[in-house]
Design a protein around this motif. Structure first.
Motif, short mmCIF file in Angstrom:
data_model
loop_
_atom_site.label_atom_id
_atom_site.label_comp_id
_atom_site.label_asym_id
_atom_site.label_seq_id
_atom_site.Cartn_x
_atom_site.Cartn_y
_atom_site.Cartn_z
N TYR A 149 0.90 -1.20 0.11
CA TYR A 149 -0.15 0.04 0.12
C TYR A 149 1.18 1.06 -0.15
O TYR A 149 0.30 2.16 -0.86
CB TYR A 149 -0.19 -0.31 1.45
N LEU A 155 -4.40 5.08 -2.56
CA LEU A 155 -6.24 4.95 -1.54
C LEU A 155 -6.24 6.63 -1.59
O LEU A 155 -5.98 7.16 -3.11
CB LEU A 155 -5.55 4.96 -0.47
N ASN A 156 -7.43 6.43 -1.17
CA ASN A 156 -7.83 8.24 -0.67
C ASN A 156 -6.93 9.16 -0.97
O ASN A 156 -7.40 10.36 -1.38
CB ASN A 156 -8.77 8.35 -0.31
N PHE A 168 -3.81 0.61 7.74
CA PHE A 168 -4.30 0.61 6.95
C PHE A 168 -4.83 -1.05 6.62
O PHE A 168 -5.76 -1.54 6.17
CB PHE A 168 -4.13 1.64 5.66
N THR A 172 -7.49 -3.67 7.24
CA THR A 172 -8.05 -4.01 6.38
C THR A 172 -8.60 -6.05 7.09
O THR A 172 -8.64 -6.62 6.21
CB THR A 172 -6.89 -3.98 5.11
N THR A 175 -10.56 -7.11 9.00
CA THR A 175 -11.91 -6.09 8.32
C THR A 175 -13.34 -5.46 8.71
O THR A 175 -13.67 -5.73 9.34
CB THR A 175 -12.50 -7.88 8.33
N GLY A 177 -12.94 -1.33 8.57
CA GLY A 177 -12.58 -0.22 8.19
C GLY A 177 -13.79 1.02 8.63
O GLY A 177 -14.75 1.05 9.00
N GLY A 179 -12.87 4.78 7.52
CA GLY A 179 -13.42 5.66 5.97
C GLY A 179 -11.84 6.09 6.45
O GLY A 179 -12.64 7.46 4.79
N TYR A 182 -9.57 4.04 2.34
CA TYR A 182 -10.02 3.82 1.28
C TYR A 182 -9.16 3.36 0.10
O TYR A 182 -8.81 4.41 -0.60
CB TYR A 182 -11.79 3.71 1.81
N LYS A 189 -8.85 -1.87 -4.68
CA LYS A 189 -9.71 -2.79 -4.51
C LYS A 189 -9.59 -4.01 -4.39
O LYS A 189 -9.71 -5.02 -3.81
CB LYS A 189 -10.82 -2.08 -5.36
N VAL A 192 -7.25 -5.26 -1.93
CA VAL A 192 -8.53 -5.40 -0.71
C VAL A 192 -8.55 -6.76 -0.53
O VAL A 192 -8.87 -7.16 0.83
CB VAL A 192 -8.95 -4.20 -0.07
#
Length: 225
Positions: A149, A155-156, A168, A172, A175, A177, A179, A182, A189, A192
């Motif tokens: 990552y 990521l955002n 992060f 992840t 499981t 999150g 927010g 992401y 995606k 993840v």
């Protein structure tokens, strides 16, 4: 359990060479399986020849049991520590270190599925040592994904520290999150989803190990009432 057989009859010696293990699966020497199940086993046992772990086991097969365990544990610890070091010192931009991290991560992934589909070394009660090593494997996966990552723009918001990367990856991996971070593109995606799949695999393995032990405890308590 997959291809379950009598534990003692179908137990494979730990000193079996990599190619002997492939032959055992191909000839169905230890499992009465066929079709896709055998193909999965064959893929998993064949893939081990591309990674150091099985050669460490084979080369140390004649050493005393405690010495062999030390070599194996040292390798597991090395695999766990390396991605943490990469994160702490921001080494995720070093190409060959990054590739080596992915290489070891793939080995751990395959190892987990190997434990699920070829559990001949895991019959009976699970030693506490094996549980501890599985926890090391789990944290290796967490840290290794943190490196991935950190190395990419998935990521955002950019990852600016090793804590962000580890944070992060950890939320992840378990499981959860919140927010704040992401994935924003397809690659992120997919990463993840792969990491969550690894968590499910670890959970399956843990429950598969703990269930027989819990059953033994229940039966023991019932017999002593």
């Amino acid at each position: 359990m997959f291809g379950s057989q009598d534990p003692e009859k179908f137990k494979i010696p730990l000193s079996t060479s990599p190619f002997e293990q492939i032959s055992n699966v191909w000839n169905s020497s230890h499992y009465q399986d066929f079709g896709i199940e055998r193909l999965v086993r064959l893929f998993l046992v064949s893939s081990k020849v591309f990674f150091p772990g099985i050669y460490i086991d084979f080369l140390t097969r004649n050493l005393p049991a405690h010495s062999k365990k030390i070599y194996g544990e040292f390798y597991v610890i090395f695999k766990t520590v390396m991605p943490f070091v990469m994160l702490h010192y921001s080494l995720w931009d070093h190409y060959w270190l990054f590739v080596f991290n992915i290489y070891l991560l793939i080995e751990t992934f395959l190892y987990v599925f190997y434990k699920i589909f070829l559990p001949e070394h895991n019959y009976g009660k699970l030693a506490n040592r094996s549980i501890i090593l599985l926890f090391f494997n789990f944290f290796e996966v967490i840290a290794s994904f943190g490196v991935i990552y950190a190395a990419g723009n998935y990521l955002n918001q950019p990852i600016t520290s090793w804590v962000d990367a580890l944070y992060f990856s950890f939320i992840t991996g378990i499981t959860i999150g919140y927010g704040d971070f992401y994935p924003i593109n397809e690659t992120g995606k997919i990463l993840v989803m792969v990491q969550v799949m690894s968590t499910i695999s670890f959970l399956f393995l843990f429950f598969n190990f703990f269930a027989p032990r819990a059953q033994d405890i229940t039966e023991w308590n019932s017999g002593n009432e």
